[in-house]
Design an enzyme around this catalytic site. Structure first.
Site, short mmCIF file in Angstrom:
data_model
loop_
_atom_site.label_atom_id
_atom_site.label_comp_id
_atom_site.label_asym_id
_atom_site.label_seq_id
_atom_site.Cartn_x
_atom_site.Cartn_y
_atom_site.Cartn_z
N LYS A 87 32.83 24.61 87.54
CA LYS A 87 33.38 23.34 86.73
C LYS A 87 34.66 23.87 86.06
O LYS A 87 35.83 23.47 86.11
CB LYS A 87 32.55 22.47 86.07
CG LYS A 87 32.96 21.40 85.48
CD LYS A 87 31.53 20.67 85.11
CE LYS A 87 31.08 20.83 83.50
NZ LYS A 87 31.82 20.27 82.53
N ARG A 91 33.28 12.54 70.95
CA ARG A 91 33.53 13.60 70.73
C ARG A 91 34.78 13.96 69.88
O ARG A 91 35.61 13.14 70.12
CB ARG A 91 33.57 14.45 72.08
CG ARG A 91 32.12 14.19 72.51
CD ARG A 91 31.96 14.84 74.02
NE ARG A 91 32.09 16.36 73.83
CZ ARG A 91 32.35 17.14 74.90
NH1 ARG A 91 32.04 16.47 76.00
NH2 ARG A 91 32.13 18.39 74.91
N ASP A 126 27.37 26.91 77.03
CA ASP A 126 26.79 25.93 78.03
C ASP A 126 25.49 26.22 78.49
O ASP A 126 24.75 25.23 79.03
CB ASP A 126 27.60 25.62 79.26
CG ASP A 126 28.87 24.72 78.73
OD1 ASP A 126 29.02 24.39 77.43
OD2 ASP A 126 29.80 25.13 79.47
N ARG A 134 23.25 17.98 71.44
CA ARG A 134 22.27 18.76 72.12
C ARG A 134 21.06 19.29 71.46
O ARG A 134 20.06 19.81 71.84
CB ARG A 134 22.70 19.96 73.08
CG ARG A 134 23.75 19.51 74.18
CD ARG A 134 24.30 20.29 75.04
NE ARG A 134 24.90 19.83 76.31
CZ ARG A 134 25.88 20.13 77.03
NH1 ARG A 134 26.55 21.42 77.03
NH2 ARG A 134 26.48 19.25 78.30
N ARG A 155 23.53 18.74 81.37
CA ARG A 155 22.72 19.82 81.08
C ARG A 155 21.36 19.64 80.64
O ARG A 155 20.30 20.34 80.51
CB ARG A 155 23.55 20.93 80.26
CG ARG A 155 24.82 21.17 81.08
CD ARG A 155 25.40 22.39 80.39
NE ARG A 155 26.71 22.34 80.77
CZ ARG A 155 27.27 22.82 82.16
NH1 ARG A 155 26.49 23.23 83.14
NH2 ARG A 155 28.63 22.87 82.19
#
Ligand code: S3P
Length: 429
Positions: free
Chosen positions: A25, A126, A317, A347, A389
């Site tokens: 990506k 964000r 990530d 996250r 994710r």
């Protein structure tokens, strides 16, 4: 709006198989953006099929770039140089993709027109000041909603600056370098810690000189990119989920071919070895400056692993996947990863809530988390919070459970890994 998609993941004794993962990506975004600045036709093979990289193509189309998708993951961009970009007729939608919004901001900041960049609900939460500030100092005028998208970027003739980034972020570095390519003078950026260097390698592949000197990267404005034919390697961050599953489940072995092995991305390899897995990495090729090869991970034993703050940029990530290492036993401790709170979801909060929902003990820290697996978890329900994710990490953790688990918001996987659940079915069969 919260997604209503749910996938049920059944317990699996192990994962076994040989596979490839979708194109990287990060690299796909960069190749597309630089190809759009170049003169001539660039052909990109194995371009990332996920929604994020399609958002980049859609934004570039909005700027007048002709893009043809010929066959699966083969993309041809007809570049006519940066000066040929057109005033977009409507706002450009970066969707869920922070990389698209931040890197594209660096480019449109140097155009003599106004561009409006919008994103989905997650992207609109964000932080964007990190790119607004250096681009404004270079001469652009940017309107934002309290440091958040939508961004209205009034481009200008930019001048070079030296920028010191406060957080390690390849997206900030790339936005500044892309602006610097179109600015007068030599732009430089210093990072508090080294981040992925795909932009530096991609610019070089397109014939642009970028100089790296320790923690500082610089670029002279006015250079021209030359069109290229390039093949994107498999995405290490997608491979990470299978690598973790193999390391966590007894009797597992996965072999992943043609994966990107850029050393700024592969911090997970050392983590898996410390955890007790057997990991073999065979580099087969270097193309466009990016090493690639085969990764084999086999279960051996499980133990505890501590992720130190200085390791974080090299596996940022992969942290959701790494949490799943401890799903059946062992311990994963992460510190110095406060940036996780401003990813596609918070996250840290999402991991802890989701793991607890699956019956795996987890504790939140301001800048990380602690997962302490404790035998076979019961299984349960985990909410991916619309974060690709998170959905994949919960699916891997759910394999270790006693009973089937429900992953809510599972369709988020399409952001980076369409076909994730089909591949999972094949590996557990
Ligand atoms: C990316 C950089 C990282 C990473 C993101 C992709 C990139 O973000 O988390 O998924 O392609 O440059 P930051 O630059 O915000 O750390």
């Amino acid at each position: 709006m919260p997604s209503l998609s749910v996938t049920t993941v059944s317990p699996a004794r192990r994962v076994r198989g040989r596979l490839r993962v979708p194109g990287d990506k990060s690299i796909s975004h960069r190749y597309a953006l630089i190809a759009a600045c170049a003169e001539g036709s660039s052909r990109l093979l194995n371009y990332a099929p996920g929604a994020d990289c399609q958002s980049t193509l859609a934004c570039l189309r909005g700027l007048g770039i002709a893009i043809e998708a010929n066959g699966p993951q083969a993309v041809t961009l007809a570049g006519h140089g940066f000066d040929a970009w057109r005033v977009p007729a409507a706002a450009l939608d970066a969707g869920n993709s922070g990389t698209t919004m931040r890197m594209l901001a660096g480019l449109v900041a140097a155009q003599p027109f106004t561009t409006r960049l919008i994103g989905d609900e997650s992207l609109s939460r964000r932080p964007m000041r990190r790119v607004i500030e250096p681009l404004t100092r270079m001469g652009a005028t940017i309107e934002a909603a309290d440091g958040h998208a939508p961004l209205t970027i009034h481009g200008a003739r930019l001048h070079a600056v030296h920028h010191t980034a406060e957080v390690p972020s390849a997206q900030i570095k790339s936005a500044v370098l892309f602006a610097g390519l179109h600015a007068e003078g030599t732009t430089s950026i210093a990072e508090p810690a080294a981040t992925r260097d795909h932009t530096e390698r991609a610019l070089a592949a397109f014939g642009v000189i970028v100089v790296t000197n320790g923690a500082m990267v610089s670029i002279e404005g006015g250079q021209r990119a030359t069109a290229q034919a390039l093949t994107v390697p498999g995405d290490f961050s997608s491979a990470a989920f299978w690598m973790v599953a193999a390391a966590a489940l007894p009797g597992s072995r996965v072999e992943i071919e043609d994966v990107g092995l850029n050393p700024t991305r592969t911090g997970l390899v050392s983590v898996l070895r410390r955890f007790g897995a057997r990991v073999d990495v065979q580099q087969t090729d270097v193309a466009a400056g990016e090493p690639r090869g085969t990764i084999i991970v086999e279960y051996d034993r499980t133990s505890g692993v501590d992720i130190a703050p200085d390791e974080v940029p090299g596996l940022i990530d992969e942290l959701p996947a790494i949490a799943a290492l401890a799903s059946r036993g062992g311990r994963v401790s992460v510190r110095g990863a406060g940036e996780l709170r401003v990813k596609e979801s918070d996250r840290i909060a999402a991991i802890v809530a989701g793991f607890r929902g699956l019956g795996i003990p987890a504790d939140e820290r301001p800048d990380g988390f602690l997962i302490h697996g404790d035998g076979t978890p019961a299984g349960g329900i985990a909410d991916a919070r619309s974060d690709h994710r998170m959905a994949m990490a919960f699916a891997i953790a759910a394999l270790a459970a006693r009973a089937p688990s429900r992953i809510e918001g599972s369709d988020a996987v399409a952001v980076s890994y369409p076909g994730f659940f089909e591949t999972l079915d094949g590996l557990v069969a």
